[in-house]
Design an enzyme around this catalytic site. Sequence first.
Site, PDB file in Angstrom:
ATOM      1  CG  ASN A 181     -25.506   2.299  31.484  1.00  0.00           C
ATOM      2  OD1 ASN A 181     -26.342   2.510  30.599  1.00  0.00           O
ATOM      3  ND2 ASN A 181     -24.455   3.091  31.659  1.00  0.00           N
ATOM      4  N   GLY A 212     -42.809   6.018  24.810  1.00  0.00           N
ATOM      5  CA  GLY A 212     -42.652   7.112  25.758  1.00  0.00           C
ATOM      6  C   GLY A 212     -43.557   8.320  25.526  1.00  0.00           C
ATOM      7  CB  SER A 251     -37.680  19.918  22.054  1.00  0.00           C
ATOM      8  OG  SER A 251     -38.690  20.083  23.042  1.00  0.00           O
ATOM      9  CB  THR A 258     -34.605  18.370  27.706  1.00  0.00           C
ATOM     10  OG1 THR A 258     -34.531  16.995  27.369  1.00  0.00           O
ATOM     11  CG2 THR A 258     -34.132  19.198  26.534  1.00  0.00           C
ATOM     12  N   GLY A 298     -30.071   1.068  30.792  1.00  0.00           N
ATOM     13  CA  GLY A 298     -29.608   2.441  30.615  1.00  0.00           C
ATOM     14  C   GLY A 298     -29.491   3.158  31.954  1.00  0.00           C
ATOM     15  N   GLY A 309     -28.971   6.938  31.930  1.00  0.00           N
ATOM     16  CA  GLY A 309     -28.857   8.349  31.569  1.00  0.00           C
ATOM     17  C   GLY A 309     -29.728   9.241  32.444  1.00  0.00           C
ATOM     18  CE  LYS A 361     -34.716  16.006  31.530  1.00  0.00           C
ATOM     19  NZ  LYS A 361     -35.724  14.973  31.423  1.00  0.00           N
TER      20      LYS A 361
HETATM   21  P1  ATR Z   1     -26.701  10.985  29.321  1.00  0.00           P
HETATM   22  O1  ATR Z   1     -25.897   9.732  29.607  1.00  0.00           O
HETATM   23  O2  ATR Z   1     -25.870  12.137  28.856  1.00  0.00           O
HETATM   24  O3  ATR Z   1     -27.676  11.338  30.395  1.00  0.00           O
HETATM   25  P2  ATR Z   1     -28.848   9.908  27.867  1.00  0.00           P
HETATM   26  O4  ATR Z   1     -29.247  10.078  26.439  1.00  0.00           O
HETATM   27  O5  ATR Z   1     -29.787  10.312  28.927  1.00  0.00           O
HETATM   28  O6  ATR Z   1     -27.507  10.664  28.004  1.00  0.00           O
HETATM   29  O7  ATR Z   1     -28.418   8.392  28.146  1.00  0.00           O
HETATM   30  C1  ATR Z   1     -27.901   7.604  27.203  1.00  0.00           C
HETATM   31  C2  ATR Z   1     -28.031   6.159  27.686  1.00  0.00           C
HETATM   32  O8  ATR Z   1     -28.041   5.309  26.540  1.00  0.00           O
HETATM   33  C3  ATR Z   1     -26.867   5.706  28.537  1.00  0.00           C
HETATM   34  O9  ATR Z   1     -27.296   4.754  29.466  1.00  0.00           O
HETATM   35  C4  ATR Z   1     -25.947   5.073  27.475  1.00  0.00           C
HETATM   36  O10 ATR Z   1     -25.050   4.127  27.972  1.00  0.00           O
HETATM   37  P3  ATR Z   1     -23.565   4.557  28.431  1.00  0.00           P
HETATM   38  O11 ATR Z   1     -23.729   5.117  29.809  1.00  0.00           O
HETATM   39  O12 ATR Z   1     -22.778   3.314  28.393  1.00  0.00           O
HETATM   40  O13 ATR Z   1     -23.099   5.597  27.432  1.00  0.00           O
HETATM   41  C5  ATR Z   1     -26.962   4.393  26.620  1.00  0.00           C
HETATM   42  N1  ATR Z   1     -26.467   4.090  25.278  1.00  0.00           N
HETATM   43  C6  ATR Z   1     -26.248   4.967  24.271  1.00  0.00           C
HETATM   44  N2  ATR Z   1     -25.804   4.308  23.165  1.00  0.00           N
HETATM   45  C7  ATR Z   1     -25.743   2.992  23.492  1.00  0.00           C
HETATM   46  C8  ATR Z   1     -25.386   1.799  22.785  1.00  0.00           C
HETATM   47  N3  ATR Z   1     -24.993   1.833  21.502  1.00  0.00           N
HETATM   48  N4  ATR Z   1     -25.452   0.614  23.434  1.00  0.00           N
HETATM   49  C9  ATR Z   1     -25.862   0.569  24.721  1.00  0.00           C
HETATM   50  N5  ATR Z   1     -26.217   1.656  25.459  1.00  0.00           N
HETATM   51  C10 ATR Z   1     -26.162   2.847  24.845  1.00  0.00           C
END
Ligand code: ATR
Length: 264
Positions: free
Chosen positions: A149, A232, A14, A61, A125, A127, A65
Amino acid sequence: MKKYLVIGNPIDHSLSPKLHNFWFKKHNISANYEKKKTTLEDLEILLEKIRNKEINGINVTVPFKKQIIAHLDSLSLESEKTQSVNTIYLSNDKIIGHNTDIGGFENSIKSINYDLSQKTVFIIGSGGVVPSIIYALEKMKVSRIMITNRTKNKAESLRDLFKDLSIVNWGEVPETDMVINATSVGLQKEDKLNLDFSKIKNGKLFYDIIYNPKETLFLKEAKKLGNKTENGKKMFIYQAAEAFNIWHKIQPKIDKETTNLIEE
Ligand code: ATR
């Protein structure tokens, strides 16, 4: 001396302390901002410290959240609508949760003079930060938001908050005006999304939530294909500036000196 924290897990990466401590100095505020690796069990104790004014503000973070909401007294409208909180403070003895990721994203788009109204957007994504991005996009009057996703049901459950989302199957890439990488793919320099963006007509905007590394393979490829790109970094700085303004009622200036703090 006032005390501020950013909490999450992991938290080592961070850069929030760098920004806030820089602004404290600039504005002669006697305060200190630190990062703290946190577990779910710590949340209640930390919020008690907000209540008794041992801590004056907290940024939240990944991955807390949403989970933090259960511990708060009241939410801003934006936090309510996104079920996401990244900024906490005490007001009239109530612990309030606010979401400055929305304004962070919106101001980053404004800063590059990109008009999103009536544009289509494709988000990759689902997340923690995605509800804030969707809320900001809707506020900026985009015409359509498509989302994909790897784990499809996570994208689908975002429909509980935003009913107009179009879900795209993982692997498919629709024609669109803007593409946002909101996955963690790219945090490692060699990470690459296995998606083919070459079918999208060029001259579009590709935006990566990641700011370190400065240019992910997603942005590199987008540039090669003749698109505009944005990382970002501005979103991160603007969300911090909005939190700073909430806590100290001062709008910090975002100049070259500030953005240089966030270089790799
Ligand atoms: P969180 O899901 O805990 O909020 P994040 O870091 O905010 O974590 O989100 C991670 C995002 O990256 C998610 O959309 C994740 O997809 P999944 O929901 O399928 O896990 C995506 N992500 C991480 N690694 C990935 C990969 N190798 N290929 C595609 N998407 C990936």
